[in-house]
Every structure is written in C-alpha cells, then in structure tokens.
Design an enzyme around this catalytic site. Structure first.
Site, PDB file in Angstrom:
ATOM      1  N   GLY A 218       0.849  -1.222   0.040  1.00 51.64           N
ATOM      2  CA  GLY A 218      -0.032   0.047   0.158  1.00 51.64           C
ATOM      3  C   GLY A 218       0.771   1.283   0.113  1.00 51.64           C
ATOM      4  N   GLY A 220       2.117   4.905   2.276  1.00 50.53           N
ATOM      5  CA  GLY A 220       2.479   5.344   3.586  1.00 50.53           C
ATOM      6  C   GLY A 220       3.792   4.918   4.151  1.00 50.53           C
ATOM      7  CG  MET A 222       3.946  -1.158   6.912  1.00 47.95           C
ATOM      8  SD  MET A 222       5.022  -1.478   8.263  1.00 47.95           S
ATOM      9  CE  MET A 222       4.125  -1.053   9.635  1.00 47.95           C
ATOM     10  CD  GLU A 243      -5.853  -1.860  -3.247  1.00 44.68           C
ATOM     11  OE1 GLU A 243      -6.285  -1.461  -2.336  1.00 44.68           O
ATOM     12  OE2 GLU A 243      -6.596  -3.181  -3.465  1.00 44.68           O
ATOM     13  N   GLY A 341      -8.817  -2.868  -1.037  1.00 48.78           N
ATOM     14  CA  GLY A 341      -8.629  -4.240  -1.861  1.00 48.78           C
ATOM     15  C   GLY A 341      -8.024  -5.289  -0.707  1.00 48.78           C
TER      16      GLY A 341
END
Length: 441
Positions: A218, A220, A222, A243, A341
């Site tokens: 994703g 960010g 992290m 995604e 997702g």
C-alpha cells in the site's frame, strides 16, 4: 476524420459544462488525481440554483468546493468509497458519507446497481486518434463513464499517459463536453519519516519474501520502510501486481529489483489499478512500456491474484482482536479509510502457490491523554470489521509475525498475545480466559 474538429465542437467553459447538472442528480468525480478541480469550482458556484445533488468520489484530496461551500448539505451531499486524509476530516465533520465496497466489485456495482447522471473526470490531452487516456486512474474510470448519462472531461495537462490492458481510454465520440484550463503541477516527493516500530515490522516481514516474489503493498510509511529494506537486500527479480502504485515501487525500480521476470501472468510487466504519489512517480509511469494499468475488476480479482506464484500482499490495519478479526478502516465508529482491496488480496495471496498475505500494525498507540494502549484487543466494541477471522493469514507487529490460518480460537489468542506489547500480555491472557479462548498449560 478530423477528431480535433469534434473536440472543438464539444469544448465548453467549466461554467457552461456544469449546467448539465440538475437538482437530485448523482454526479461522479471518480478517483484521486482524476478529481475535476475546475468543474468542482464551477459546480460550487451554482450552489444556490441546485438542491440534493449527490456526489461520489474516492480518495480525493482537497479542497472539494462543493462540500466546503455548503456545510448544511442542502445543495450538495458528498460520498466516498475510500477516505483520503482530507475526506476523513470531512467525515469527522459530518460532511462525507462512506459507501462500503471491495475494490474488485466496483465495475459490477456501477453496472448493476448505481445511477450516474453526470460523470466528470480529469484526463490527459486527447491523442491524434481521438482517445483520452485514463492515466493513473484506469482502475476505476471506464465503467463509471459507461454508465453516465452525460460525460464531461476536464483536461489536466500534468497527468501522465499510462499504457493499459483494456478499458484504459475513452474516445471523443463517447464524450459530451470537454473543458480546459490550467492546473497546478503535482508535488515533488517528500520522504515520510519511518518510526522505529515500522522499521522493526518491516524487518520481520522481509525474511518471508523470496526471489521472484510479486508484491502488493500500500501507501504510507510502512510500505516505504519495506521497500527501502528490499531495495538494500539481496533479493532480485521482484514483481508488481497492485491496486495502488506508490513511490515504494519506484524505489524498487531504481534499485534494480523490479523486473517482473517470473510472473505467471503479465510477465515482465508491472500491473496497477491506479497510482498516488509524487511527480517523480508519475514521470516514471508516463508512457512506460513496462507498466500496464487495468480496471480493478481485473487487478483485484482473487482468481487473478491467485494465479501469480509467490504473491506477497502487505497491508496495514488499525487493530486486531483475539479472535483474529481485523479492523482497518475505523476507530470505534469513526471512519478512517475504507475496505479497499485488503479482502481481495488476502484471498488472492492465500490461494497463490507460495503466496503469503500480511497485515501489519504497531502493537501500541498513545491515546489523547498520552497513555499507552494496545492495538491488539480482547474483542471489538463498535469497530468496523474489515477482514473476518476466516480470511486472515499472517499478522505482523514489531514483536514478530504469526500465522492464523488453520488456527483454533485458543491458538489464535496465544499467537496474537505473543506479538502484543509485553506490558499488555498478562491483561490479554486474563481477558482471553474470561472469553474461554485461553488454554492453560
């Protein structure tokens, strides 16, 4: 045929174009950088002429003039599929309503269930064949525009052209109106500080990744931490099927790690639905033959994800309870983000040969009074459950990684408590015993 003649015939000012919108209409702004900022300002100027105009978006950054000009919501009512930080603030003020949805169903939702009176979307300039590319918003755009009774395009000269597998463009013959105007350039990249907790979580996950793995990560701090560690590791020939494409993938590309060499489908191609990041990321995506954008009905379809060997999905969450339920989108009843997702990739990576699905979280947080609290809790009390316990695979904190697949209730509690902050483990054991999911031994 001279498509530029047709283009000029359909050219309107923003104020002229939004006259197509009537009271009671549903209007779609689509996703992220596709936000039609000039048309949004023009529609806000019509506030006093309209009532009950309902607007949908997805991960849009502010300002949204139709929302900010109408705090009583008599004229405009805004909805989102997934909250950006800006939309989260609107939800906090009661000015935005969240619509639950898993991303691979978006096309079907619009095809079967959702009305779109007017779709307004930003796209790059038209090419010589009369097509407008959906750019970094291919994942969500085509079906929305297909269902719309009126299609209005806003030309954003800063958007890159992204090559697509299918449904990556719209022809001038399918467009009702086009508007032009200047837009601010996208910002340069700003490094997101990585916390010690995030660094340790990333270090815990990286050993599970092997050469040739395909990654979904994703946006960010992290994923940035994971990408930086991967970029400095000995791993090679990693792939991208995601995604959301972020700057984390750009780091992997610059490190020579992102080759997509061993993907079962779309070999040697980085696959994405949409992108959110820096100008440098968009420059890399621009007309890049190694990148392909697809609708989310394809990118996020679990069966497609499952066909990719060694698929590794890495997502984050807010909290986990001892049953293994995951909340990734709310704090109590406060909407933070959305389902997105996560479920799609949990299922897809779980059925991939050699695949693994990780959900990451810091073990603790500090509340408004500065008191340390655990993000691993006995049971939820009002939080929205994003991923049911029957879907959850690996959970990672800074204290380790545990696998919940096939684990009984007491095994789940035991494993989750083992990666909780040590200060909270005795309390969690006591609560698990009260819940009859703790085995004394």
């Amino acid at each position: 045929m001279d498509y530029f003649v047709e283009y000029r015939n359909k050219l309107r000012t923003p104020d002229e174009a939004v006259k197509a919108i009537k009271s009671g209409d549903w209007v779609d702004y689509t996703t992220a950088t596709a936000k039609p900022s000039l048309l949004d300002e023009a529609l806000a100027r019509r506030r006093d002429e309209l009532a009950d105009v309902k607007i949908r978006g997805n991960m849009l950054e502010g300002p949204l003039h139709v929302v900010e000009c109408d705090p009583t919501q008599e004229h405009f009512v805004y909805h989102t599929w997934h909250c950006s930080p800006y939309e989260r603030k609107l939800c906090d003020q009661g000015l935005c309503y969240y619509t639950p949805m898993v991303f691979h169903n978006l096309t079907a939702y619009y095809h079967f269930f959702i009305d779109v009176d007017v779709a307004m979307i930003s796209v790059p300039p038209m090419d010589k064949h009369g097509y407008f590319n959906f750019s970094i918003n291919t994942g969500t755009s085509a079906e929305i525009l297909r269902q719309a009774k009126t299609v209005i395009l806003e030309i954003n000269e800063n958007l890159p052209k992204v090559r697509g597998g299918y449904d990556d463009c719209i022809h001038i013959s399918q467009v009702d109106m086009v508007v032009e105007g200047s837009h601010d350039p996208f910002p340069d990249r700003e490094e997101v500080p990585i916390t010690d907790q995030e660094q340790r979580i990333a270090e815990n996950i990286v050993p599970y990744i092997r050469n040739g793995s395909t990654l979904q990560i994703g946006v960010g701090s992290m994923p940035d931490a994971i990408a930086r560690i991967l970029a400095e590791s000995d791993l090679k020939d990693l792939g991208m099927h995601t995604e959301l494409c972020s700057d984390a993938y750009l780091d992997l590309f610059h490190a020579g790690k992102l080759t997509n060499e061993y993907k079962n489908i779309n070999p040697r191609k980085s696959v994405m639905g949409f992108a959110i990041g820096s100008r440098q990321l968009y420059d890399w995506l621009d007309d890049n033959p190694s990148v392909m954008a697809y609708p989310l009905e394809y990118v996020n379809k679990p069966e497609v994800i499952g066909r990719i060997d060694n698929m590794v999905s890495i997502n984050s969450c807010i909290s986990v309870d001892l049953y293994g339920q995951v909340s990734s989108e709310s704090v109590g009843t406060r909407q933070i983000s959305g389902t997105g997702g996560q479920l799609d990739f949990l299922e897809g990576a779980s059925i991939s040969r050699g695949g693994r699905a990780f959900i990451c979280l810091n073990s603790t947080f500090r509340d408004s009074n500065g008191i340390l609290q655990s993000n691993i809790v006995p049971s939820f009390k009002g939080e929205i459950i994003t991923s049911p316990r029957s879907y959850v695979y690996y959970i990672a904190t800074e204290f380790g990684v545990v696998n919940l697949e096939g684990a009984s209730s007491w095994e789940r509690a035991e494993r989750l408590i083992s990666i909780a902050h040590p200060d909270f483990r005795p309390w969690l054991e006591e609560e698990a015993a009260k819940m009859r999911i703790w085995r004394k031994r």
